[in-house]
Write an enzyme that holds these catalytic residues in place. Structure first.
Site, PDB file in Angstrom:
ATOM      1  CG  ASP A 135     -12.237   3.481   5.577  1.00 58.49           C
ATOM      2  OD1 ASP A 135     -11.732   4.185   6.473  1.00 58.49           O
ATOM      3  OD2 ASP A 135     -11.906   3.577   4.380  1.00 58.49           O
TER       4      ASP A 135
ATOM      5  NE  ARG B   3     -10.263  10.464   8.376  1.00 56.45           N
ATOM      6  CZ  ARG B   3      -9.401   9.623   7.794  1.00 56.45           C
ATOM      7  NH1 ARG B   3      -9.797   8.426   7.407  1.00 56.45           N
ATOM      8  NH2 ARG B   3      -8.151   9.969   7.611  1.00 56.45           N
TER       9      ARG B   3
ATOM     10  CG  HIS C 113      -1.782   1.244   1.257  1.00 55.74           C
ATOM     11  ND1 HIS C 113      -2.966   1.314   0.558  1.00 55.74           N
ATOM     12  CD2 HIS C 113      -1.607   2.450   1.840  1.00 55.74           C
ATOM     13  CE1 HIS C 113      -3.489   2.518   0.731  1.00 55.74           C
ATOM     14  NE2 HIS C 113      -2.688   3.218   1.505  1.00 55.74           N
TER      15      HIS C 113
HETATM   16  N1  URA Z   1      -6.047   6.508   2.355  1.00 54.03           N
HETATM   17  C1  URA Z   1      -7.007   5.800   3.014  1.00 54.03           C
HETATM   18  O1  URA Z   1      -7.410   4.723   2.566  1.00 54.03           O
HETATM   19  N2  URA Z   1      -7.492   6.303   4.156  1.00 54.03           N
HETATM   20  C2  URA Z   1      -7.074   7.474   4.696  1.00 54.03           C
HETATM   21  O2  URA Z   1      -7.550   7.844   5.736  1.00 54.03           O
HETATM   22  C3  URA Z   1      -6.084   8.206   3.995  1.00 54.03           C
HETATM   23  C4  URA Z   1      -5.584   7.695   2.829  1.00 54.03           C
END
Ligand code: URA
Length: 442
Positions: free
Chosen positions: A161, A168, A82
């Site tokens: 998420d 966010r 990642h």
């Molecule tokens: N990438 C993600 O998947 N989540 C974050 O909070 C920031 C970058």
């Protein structure tokens, strides 16, 4: 605990009991806590952070909100990479087939570009017909049969998420280390991996520009991985300039193909080989990083990595002709050279502004609904420390029309600062972070 009391505790710096936090997050996921209360909580986290117990409750709840890919003990080890995101970062396109062709399975779920940074999904979708929206079942099957599959984030994985991230994004709470770490790690753990290699970017084009914050992010993600029995290693890499020369989707794909043929820019190859070596060690295909590097370099040079990429393109419905004839890729109608316009030494590049210039051309999106123009972007070979003349070429701009080319030219010129006060460019790979500690490499 009432939502109000929980927010109050976090605001005033008192620990929140993990069970109460999980119930609060679950209620939000089910629509029983409104956005304004979650936004207040996220802002409190932004300033106060999370305790290890709270962080683990957040990861658990995000994981529990969706499905997890289950490889059911199938043979082989599965390792992913990642990147925290940057400008010109096309490493995944080279790395996944490279590591897979050496016997380690790579289940790779990637994002789209957002803001100034590009996304693997948009780059691969430059290939006519290439499908990134495979079902989880097909994803799993392709990883087991071929060795790798590259797909976009699916709504079944960590849906909480997605909801938190969207909030966010509009409440200025993205740049929080525990929130970023939990968001990334919960999605990665759900992929069914045994190990993960992180490319944590630092410098003015990174999400978290300061080096100490990049290292802290790496350590936080490694700790989450450890709690879930996953090996995690991080390399901290430079994003005070774009990676490679190409910025923009089809242009980056062409550069990735050069790297898969054993060529391409030296920095792209070095980051790719370094990450591959870590993945090969983690996946049991190399005894140490030196052997991993050697194997990775050989597979780029002798065509095995390119052959695996061809198989992936065919398996996911793409037109494999692009591999032999990049002219099949979409091309911009306007291509023009932009000169620096002044003589001097390049003191620094504003990498974020360079990424934003690409977005302005149409290579990225300002909101998730925007359509990408895969044809546009630029080739920008300039680096901090280079000595330039007025007529030195700063970039070759590929644009949809003259007006956008002109606008990008101005933005790129403004992103180059000339002067004798150049700080030395950041080392390409500055740290290696593991559960055992932080090693400075450059
Ligand atoms: N990438 C993600 O998947 N989540 C974050 O909070 C920031 C970058």
């Amino acid at each position: 605990m009432r939502a109000y009391s929980l927010i109050l505790r976090k605001r005033d710096g008192h620990p929140v009991p993990p069970d109460a936090l999980r119930s609060f997050l679950r209620a939000y996921h089910h629509g029983d806590v409104p956005d304004y209360q979650m936004a207040a909580f996220l802002m409190a986290v932004f300033f106060r952070g999370l305790t290890p117990a709270e962080l683990s409750a957040l990861v658990e709840e995000v994981l529990a909100s969706g499905e997890r890919v289950d490889f059911g003990g199938a043979p082989g080890r599965r390792v992913d990479k990642h990147s925290t995101g940057g400008v010109g970062d096309k490493v995944s396109l080279v790395l996944a087939p490279l590591v897979a062709c050496l016997g380690v399975q790579v289940p790779m779920m990637s994002g789209r570009g957002l803001g100034h940074s590009g996304g693997t999904v948009d780059k691969l979708e430059s290939i006519p017909g290439f499908r990134m929206d495979l079902s989880l079942e097909r994803f799993r099957g392709q990883v087991l049969e071929l060795g790798t599959a590259l797909i976009s984030q699916t709504p079944e994985i960590a849906p909480l998420d997605g909801k938190l991230y969207a909030l966010r994004d509009v409440t200025a709470t993205v740049e929080s280390i525990p929130l970023i770490a939990a968001s990334i790690m919960s999605k990665k753990i759900a992929e069914g991996i045994d190990g993960l290699v992180l490319d944590v970017k630092t410098g003015n084009g990174a999400f978290l520009p300061e080096e100490e914050r990049a290292v802290e992010l790496a350590r936080t993600m490694i700790a989450i991985g450890g709690d879930h029995g996953r090996d995690v290693v991080a390399l901290v890499t430079a994003m005070d300039r774009p990676l490679g020369v190409a910025v923009g989707n089809a242009l980056e794909l062409m550069e990735a193909l050069d790297a898969l043929r054993g060529g391409g820019p030296a920095d792209l190859r070095e980051v790719t080989v370094s990450l591959a070596a870590e993945m090969l060690v983690m996946g049991g295909a190399a005894d140490g990083v030196a052997e991993g590097r050697h194997k990775a370099a050989a597979a780029l040079d002798d065509g095995r990595a390119l052959a695996m990429f061809r198989s992936v393109v065919k398996a996911q419905g793409g037109d494999a002709a692009v591999i032999d004839d990049p002219a099949v890729l979409p091309r911009a109608p306007v291509v023009r050279e932009v000169t620096v316009g002044q003589a001097g030494r390049v003191a620094s590049l504003d990498t974020r502004a360079i990424g934003e210039a690409a977005v302005g051309l149409g290579a990225g999106r300002s909101s998730l609904e925007d359509q990408i123009d895969h044809r546009v972007g630029f080739l920008l070979p300039l680096r901090p420390g280079d000595v330039v003349e007025r007529d030195t070429v700063l970039a070759e701009v590929h644009a949809a029309d003259e007006a956008s080319a002109e606008r990008a030219a101005g933005e790129l010129r403004s992103a180059v600062r000339l002067g004798e006060d150049a700080a030395p460019p950041r080392p390409l790979i500055s740290h290696r972070v593991t559960a055992a500690g932080v090693e400075r490499l450059g």
